[in-house]
Design an enzyme around this catalytic site. Structure first.
Site, PDB file in Angstrom:
ATOM      1  N   GLY A   1     -18.333  11.032 -10.999  1.00  0.00           N
ATOM      2  CA  GLY A   1     -18.062   9.508 -11.197  1.00  0.00           C
ATOM      3  C   GLY A   1     -16.300   9.406 -10.777  1.00  0.00           C
TER       4      GLY A   1
ATOM      5  N   GLY B   1      -7.162   0.944   4.078  1.00  0.00           N
ATOM      6  CA  GLY B   1      -8.287   1.068   4.185  1.00  0.00           C
ATOM      7  C   GLY B   1      -8.817   1.905   2.955  1.00  0.00           C
TER       8      GLY B   1
ATOM      9  N   GLU C   1     -27.170  18.555 -12.738  1.00  0.00           N
ATOM     10  CA  GLU C   1     -27.039  17.168 -12.923  1.00  0.00           C
ATOM     11  C   GLU C   1     -27.537  16.846 -14.287  1.00  0.00           C
ATOM     12  OE1 GLU C   1     -26.495  13.774 -11.908  1.00  0.00           O
ATOM     13  OE2 GLU C   1     -27.150  13.276 -13.910  1.00  0.00           O
TER      14      GLU C   1
ATOM     15  N   HIS D   1     -41.854  -5.424  17.173  1.00  0.00           N
ATOM     16  CA  HIS D   1     -42.775  -4.075  17.222  1.00  0.00           C
ATOM     17  C   HIS D   1     -42.291  -3.205  18.283  1.00  0.00           C
ATOM     18  CE1 HIS D   1     -46.026  -1.291  16.989  1.00  0.00           C
ATOM     19  NE2 HIS D   1     -46.425  -1.544  17.998  1.00  0.00           N
TER      20      HIS D   1
ATOM     21  N   GLU E   1       0.843  -1.203  -0.064  1.00  0.00           N
ATOM     22  CA  GLU E   1       0.069   0.013   0.064  1.00  0.00           C
ATOM     23  C   GLU E   1       0.776   1.338  -0.003  1.00  0.00           C
ATOM     24  OE1 GLU E   1      -3.436   1.008   0.006  1.00  0.00           O
ATOM     25  OE2 GLU E   1      -2.418   2.882   0.096  1.00  0.00           O
TER      26      GLU E   1
HETATM   27  P1  FAD Z   1      -9.684   1.721  -2.746  1.00  0.00           P
HETATM   28  O1  FAD Z   1     -10.563   1.931  -1.753  1.00  0.00           O
HETATM   29  O2  FAD Z   1      -9.564   2.926  -3.896  1.00  0.00           O
HETATM   30  O3  FAD Z   1      -8.206   1.349  -2.497  1.00  0.00           O
HETATM   31  C1  FAD Z   1      -7.285   1.217  -3.196  1.00  0.00           C
HETATM   32  C2  FAD Z   1      -5.996   1.469  -2.567  1.00  0.00           C
HETATM   33  O4  FAD Z   1      -4.908   0.985  -3.285  1.00  0.00           O
HETATM   34  C3  FAD Z   1      -5.903   2.684  -1.974  1.00  0.00           C
HETATM   35  O5  FAD Z   1      -5.224   2.851  -0.813  1.00  0.00           O
HETATM   36  C4  FAD Z   1      -4.461   3.288  -2.885  1.00  0.00           C
HETATM   37  O6  FAD Z   1      -3.657   4.279  -2.101  1.00  0.00           O
HETATM   38  C5  FAD Z   1      -3.605   1.889  -3.259  1.00  0.00           C
HETATM   39  N1  FAD Z   1      -2.781   1.999  -4.137  1.00  0.00           N
HETATM   40  C6  FAD Z   1      -3.431   2.455  -5.574  1.00  0.00           C
HETATM   41  N2  FAD Z   1      -2.218   1.992  -6.512  1.00  0.00           N
HETATM   42  C7  FAD Z   1      -1.354   1.363  -5.754  1.00  0.00           C
HETATM   43  C8  FAD Z   1      -0.117   0.741  -6.089  1.00  0.00           C
HETATM   44  N3  FAD Z   1       0.407   0.891  -7.271  1.00  0.00           N
HETATM   45  N4  FAD Z   1       0.785   0.252  -4.975  1.00  0.00           N
HETATM   46  C9  FAD Z   1       0.417   0.585  -3.875  1.00  0.00           C
HETATM   47  N5  FAD Z   1      -0.974   0.916  -3.446  1.00  0.00           N
HETATM   48  C10 FAD Z   1      -1.700   1.254  -4.234  1.00  0.00           C
HETATM   49  N6  FAD Z   1     -18.971   2.838  -0.990  1.00  0.00           N
HETATM   50  C11 FAD Z   1     -19.712   1.828  -0.426  1.00  0.00           C
HETATM   51  O7  FAD Z   1     -20.011   0.956  -0.634  1.00  0.00           O
HETATM   52  N7  FAD Z   1     -20.487   2.900   0.542  1.00  0.00           N
HETATM   53  C12 FAD Z   1     -20.530   4.122   0.530  1.00  0.00           C
HETATM   54  O8  FAD Z   1     -21.113   4.707   1.555  1.00  0.00           O
HETATM   55  C13 FAD Z   1     -19.467   4.807  -0.095  1.00  0.00           C
HETATM   56  N8  FAD Z   1     -19.316   6.144   0.014  1.00  0.00           N
HETATM   57  C14 FAD Z   1     -18.243   6.543  -0.636  1.00  0.00           C
HETATM   58  C15 FAD Z   1     -18.106   8.246  -0.530  1.00  0.00           C
HETATM   59  C16 FAD Z   1     -17.191   8.884  -1.213  1.00  0.00           C
HETATM   60  C17 FAD Z   1     -17.103  10.231  -1.041  1.00  0.00           C
HETATM   61  C18 FAD Z   1     -16.443   7.963  -2.340  1.00  0.00           C
HETATM   62  C19 FAD Z   1     -15.440   8.671  -3.161  1.00  0.00           C
HETATM   63  C20 FAD Z   1     -16.577   6.694  -2.440  1.00  0.00           C
HETATM   64  C21 FAD Z   1     -17.465   6.020  -1.567  1.00  0.00           C
HETATM   65  N9  FAD Z   1     -17.618   4.521  -1.791  1.00  0.00           N
HETATM   66  C22 FAD Z   1     -18.722   4.054  -1.010  1.00  0.00           C
HETATM   67  C23 FAD Z   1     -16.975   3.981  -2.920  1.00  0.00           C
HETATM   68  C24 FAD Z   1     -15.795   3.141  -1.997  1.00  0.00           C
HETATM   69  O9  FAD Z   1     -15.031   3.881  -1.285  1.00  0.00           O
HETATM   70  C25 FAD Z   1     -15.244   2.448  -3.013  1.00  0.00           C
HETATM   71  O10 FAD Z   1     -15.917   1.492  -3.859  1.00  0.00           O
HETATM   72  C26 FAD Z   1     -14.167   1.521  -2.374  1.00  0.00           C
HETATM   73  O11 FAD Z   1     -13.098   2.202  -1.376  1.00  0.00           O
HETATM   74  C27 FAD Z   1     -13.338   0.516  -3.454  1.00  0.00           C
HETATM   75  O12 FAD Z   1     -12.436  -0.456  -2.842  1.00  0.00           O
HETATM   76  P2  FAD Z   1     -11.042  -0.748  -3.445  1.00  0.00           P
HETATM   77  O13 FAD Z   1     -10.543  -1.590  -2.452  1.00  0.00           O
HETATM   78  O14 FAD Z   1     -11.488  -1.192  -4.776  1.00  0.00           O
HETATM   79  O15 FAD Z   1     -10.237   0.538  -3.820  1.00  0.00           O
HETATM   80  P1  NAD Z   2     -22.070   8.799 -10.071  1.00  0.00           P
HETATM   81  O1  NAD Z   2     -21.979   7.824 -11.092  1.00  0.00           O
HETATM   82  O2  NAD Z   2     -22.920   7.993  -8.711  1.00  0.00           O
HETATM   83  O3  NAD Z   2     -22.878  10.157 -10.262  1.00  0.00           O
HETATM   84  C1  NAD Z   2     -22.418  10.795 -10.743  1.00  0.00           C
HETATM   85  C2  NAD Z   2     -23.294  11.809 -11.578  1.00  0.00           C
HETATM   86  O4  NAD Z   2     -22.917  12.983 -12.284  1.00  0.00           O
HETATM   87  C3  NAD Z   2     -24.282  10.779 -12.578  1.00  0.00           C
HETATM   88  O5  NAD Z   2     -25.503  11.244 -12.230  1.00  0.00           O
HETATM   89  C4  NAD Z   2     -23.985  11.760 -13.946  1.00  0.00           C
HETATM   90  O6  NAD Z   2     -25.214  11.914 -14.631  1.00  0.00           O
HETATM   91  C5  NAD Z   2     -23.417  13.202 -13.398  1.00  0.00           C
HETATM   92  N1  NAD Z   2     -22.489  13.841 -14.306  1.00  0.00           N
HETATM   93  C6  NAD Z   2     -21.409  13.302 -15.093  1.00  0.00           C
HETATM   94  N2  NAD Z   2     -20.864  14.419 -15.752  1.00  0.00           N
HETATM   95  C7  NAD Z   2     -21.523  15.502 -15.447  1.00  0.00           C
HETATM   96  C8  NAD Z   2     -21.553  16.806 -16.055  1.00  0.00           C
HETATM   97  N3  NAD Z   2     -20.630  17.235 -16.711  1.00  0.00           N
HETATM   98  N4  NAD Z   2     -22.417  17.675 -15.595  1.00  0.00           N
HETATM   99  C9  NAD Z   2     -23.542  17.384 -14.856  1.00  0.00           C
HETATM  100  N5  NAD Z   2     -23.862  16.026 -14.214  1.00  0.00           N
HETATM  101  C10 NAD Z   2     -22.455  15.251 -14.765  1.00  0.00           C
HETATM  102  O7  NAD Z   2     -20.737   8.996  -9.194  1.00  0.00           O
HETATM  103  P2  NAD Z   2     -20.332   9.598  -7.713  1.00  0.00           P
HETATM  104  O8  NAD Z   2     -21.615  10.210  -7.210  1.00  0.00           O
HETATM  105  O9  NAD Z   2     -19.218  10.680  -8.333  1.00  0.00           O
HETATM  106  O10 NAD Z   2     -19.776   8.576  -7.183  1.00  0.00           O
HETATM  107  C11 NAD Z   2     -18.656   7.647  -7.458  1.00  0.00           C
HETATM  108  C12 NAD Z   2     -18.560   6.231  -7.102  1.00  0.00           C
HETATM  109  O11 NAD Z   2     -18.625   6.378  -5.437  1.00  0.00           O
HETATM  110  C13 NAD Z   2     -20.123   5.757  -7.496  1.00  0.00           C
HETATM  111  O12 NAD Z   2     -19.826   4.742  -8.283  1.00  0.00           O
HETATM  112  C14 NAD Z   2     -20.668   5.331  -5.987  1.00  0.00           C
HETATM  113  O13 NAD Z   2     -21.102   3.894  -6.071  1.00  0.00           O
HETATM  114  C15 NAD Z   2     -19.628   5.437  -4.895  1.00  0.00           C
HETATM  115  N6  NAD Z   2     -20.202   6.073  -3.875  1.00  0.00           N
HETATM  116  C16 NAD Z   2     -21.279   5.176  -3.125  1.00  0.00           C
HETATM  117  C17 NAD Z   2     -21.771   5.827  -1.883  1.00  0.00           C
HETATM  118  C18 NAD Z   2     -22.763   4.954  -1.248  1.00  0.00           C
HETATM  119  O14 NAD Z   2     -22.774   3.731  -1.397  1.00  0.00           O
HETATM  120  N7  NAD Z   2     -23.573   5.575  -0.387  1.00  0.00           N
HETATM  121  C19 NAD Z   2     -21.462   6.859  -1.722  1.00  0.00           C
HETATM  122  C20 NAD Z   2     -20.688   7.856  -2.436  1.00  0.00           C
HETATM  123  C21 NAD Z   2     -19.998   7.248  -3.409  1.00  0.00           C
END
Ligand code: FAD
Ligand code: NAD
Length: 469
Positions: free
Chosen positions: A269, A39, A202, A441, A34
């Site tokens: 995204g 995490g 959006e 309940h 990492e």
């Molecule tokens: P990551 O969590 O991105 O972990 C990848 C790790 O690899 C990182 O620590 C990175 O530093 C490390 N890494 C990368 N390249 C290298 C390398 N070459 N060598 C060593 N280490 C490296 N998902 C949910 O299910 N519920 C949620 O509520 C939710 N909320 C989110 C809110 C936000 C704001 C965001 C941005 C995302 C959210 N997600 C949520 C999405 C979720 O965080 C990701 O789907 C998840 O973390 C993906 O896990 P991963 O292990 O694939 O990658």
């Molecule tokens: P998303 O794909 O959920 O939403 C991106 C939105 O941006 C879409 O509705 C799209 O139509 C819009 N969009 C894209 N380009 C645009 C533009 N130029 N102008 C206006 N609108 C535009 O992606 P996100 O919200 O960035 O989240 C990223 C990933 O993180 C998602 O895959 C999501 O599953 C994950 N995530 C999950 C949770 C959760 O599980 N509660 C919370 C946060 C993030």
């Protein structure tokens, strides 16, 4: 001498660290690499920090709105930097927990950037130099990073991604959010509760456009009621600097409009993180920047697997975790214990949103004849006690067999309750099977029973439907 392991995992996010622990529990020698903190995105810049912000914001709103329960709180205020401190402390605790679990399970942790080389070796570059280790199996779990849409002015100071917003020491007074997806709506929920003026722009016709129509329409209404301006079918043209902040120019219904704000959040995204991952001679099959895998989650190189956000599919922490377990079992020759096809999606707004499986519209598109049960949570005791916003639970079941195909809910504890349907669908349960167990309940959970009963004779706490003549 090159250190050799049964399994080498690159990336310690929820995909990587879960795969490493599971493989170790199945008797494999495991190394994990990492380059930041354990995490991954989830713990450090994703799920956990957003939910901590949401928890703080809901607590604040609860105090302000306590009057309806006879609670009178005066001069309720908050300190944004202390909210951030609480958020970071929560993250630290969880990261330390992951490090402890890796160590406790005998996983060897390397701090550095892993690069896949020929012969299933991995070069690790760290502050101490470069070393090479090798694995009988390699798991790539390098996750994703925010993607910034190609908008003129997106490089201006004050235009941030979720990473930048978490890094900000002060809450902006106003924020434009580009993208009404999951990140956009969760930040809108948290920061609007704390008094930040939010505008969502959006591109598609609804926020959370890939969810059930009832959910996104209700959410749009609730956000508007809370003072969030939601523009849909709107395209951002450019971002400009103004004297006090930024101006976002966009087109909605063929009309050019502009909104000003202190900051702009790009929540449009995320893209796969493969930067520096592949050695010069290594070629992996890719699709739009993501690593292609087969049904065993193996890449185009035998013995090299990929999981989580870096591969095609929905980017969720629990998906990455489930794929981690799947691959570890696959490598150990075990039968996979998780069904990767049934994926719950949750949004932590208030009320919460939880979905799994097919919506009614998707079943119709697939020519599947379905029955739909629906219960309005206004008649649920627990929802009434909490004086919650309008909510509902919808269940979709195959008409010929009664097999549950999907559920969509927007109500208190929806993100926990959706698990009941994940288990039901994974085990091919019918509506009758799900009704065999009684529900305590008063609970929100009773609403599930009522939605199921709606399909078999009518919900108890809903007026009978008029018979069609
Ligand atoms: P990551 O969590 O991105 O972990 C990848 C790790 O690899 C990182 O620590 C990175 O530093 C490390 N890494 C990368 N390249 C290298 C390398 N070459 N060598 C060593 N280490 C490296 N998902 C949910 O299910 N519920 C949620 O509520 C939710 N909320 C989110 C809110 C936000 C704001 C965001 C941005 C995302 C959210 N997600 C949520 C999405 C979720 O965080 C990701 O789907 C998840 O973390 C993906 O896990 P991963 O292990 O694939 O990658
Ligand atoms: P998303 O794909 O959920 O939403 C991106 C939105 O941006 C879409 O509705 C799209 O139509 C819009 N969009 C894209 N380009 C645009 C533009 N130029 N102008 C206006 N609108 C535009 O992606 P996100 O919200 O960035 O989240 C990223 C990933 O993180 C998602 O895959 C999501 O599953 C994950 N995530 C999950 C949770 C959760 O599980 N509660 C919370 C946060 C993030």
């Amino acid at each position: 001498m090159v250190e050799k392991y049964d399994v080498v995992v690159i990336g310690a996010g929820p995909g990587g660290y879960v795969a490493a622990i599971k493989a170790a529990k199945l008797g494999k020698s495991v190394a994990i690499i990492e380059n930041r903190r354990s995490g991954g995105t989830c713990l450090n810049r994703g799920c956990i920090p957003t939910k901590a912000m949401l928890h703080a914001a809901e607590t604040y709103r609860g105090a302000l709105e306590g009057e309806k329960f006879g609670i009178k709180a005066e001069n309720v205020t908050f300190d944004y930097s202390e909210i951030c401190e609480y958020r970071e402390k929560t993250i630290d605790q969880l990261v330390a927990g992951v490090d402890g679990l890796l160590k406790g399970n005998g996983v060897v942790a390397y701090n550095g950037t892993g690069r896949l080389m020929a012969g299933k070796t991995v070069e690790i570059e760290s502050v101490d130099g470069t070393e090479v280790i090798s694995g009988e199996n390699i798991i790539i779990a390098t996750g994703s990073v925010p993607s910034i849409p190609p908008i003129k002015g997106a490089e201006l100071e004050g235009v941030v991604t979720s990473d930048g917003l978490f890094a900000a020491q002060e809450m902006p007074a106003s924020l434009v959010i580009i993208g009404g997806g999951v990140i956009g709506t969760e930040f809108a929920e948290a920061l609007s509760a704390l008094g930040c003026k939010i505008t969502i722009i959006e591109a598609l016709a609804r926020p959370l456009a890939n969810m059930d129509k009832d959910i996104s329409q209700n959410l749009k209404m609730i956000l508007k009621k809370r003072g969030v301006d939601v523009h849909v079918s709107a395209m951002v043209n450019k971002i400009e600097k103004t004297e006090d902040g930024l101006r976002c120019v966009f087109t909605e219904k063929n009309k050019e409009m502009a909104v000003e704000a202190e900051m702009i959040l790009c929540a449009a995204g995320r893209r796969a993180n493969t930067e520096g991952l592949l050695g010069e001679t290594i070629e992996l099959k890719m699709d739009r920047g993501r690593i292609v895998v087969n049904e065993r989650l193996e890449t185009s190189i035998a013995g090299v697997y990929a999981i989580g956000d870096v591969i095609p599919g929905i980017q969720l922490a629990h998906v990455a975790e489930a794929e981690g377990i799947f691959v570890a079992e696959e490598i150990a020759g075990e039968t996979p214990s998780v069904n990767l096809d049934i994926v719950p999606s949750c949004v932590y707004t208030s009320p919460e949103i939880g979905c799994v499986g097919m919506t009614e519209a998707e079943a119709k598109d697939a020519n599947i004849d379905v029955n739909v049960g629906k219960f309005l949570m206004g008649a649920n005791g627990k929802s009434l006690i909490a004086a919650e916003e309008r909510g509902f639970i919808k269940v979709v079941a195959e008409a010929s067999t009664g097999k549950v195909l999907g559920a969509q809910m927007m109500c208190g504890r929806a993100t926990d309750m959706i698990g009941e349907f994940v288990t039901a669908i994974a085990n091919e349960m019918t509506v009758e099977d799900m009704l065999k167990g009684m529900r305590a309940h008063p609970t929100y959970n009773e609403g599930i029973g009522e939605a199921l009963e709606d399909m078999v004779g009518g919900a108890i706490h809903a007026m009978p439907k008029r018979k069609k003549h």
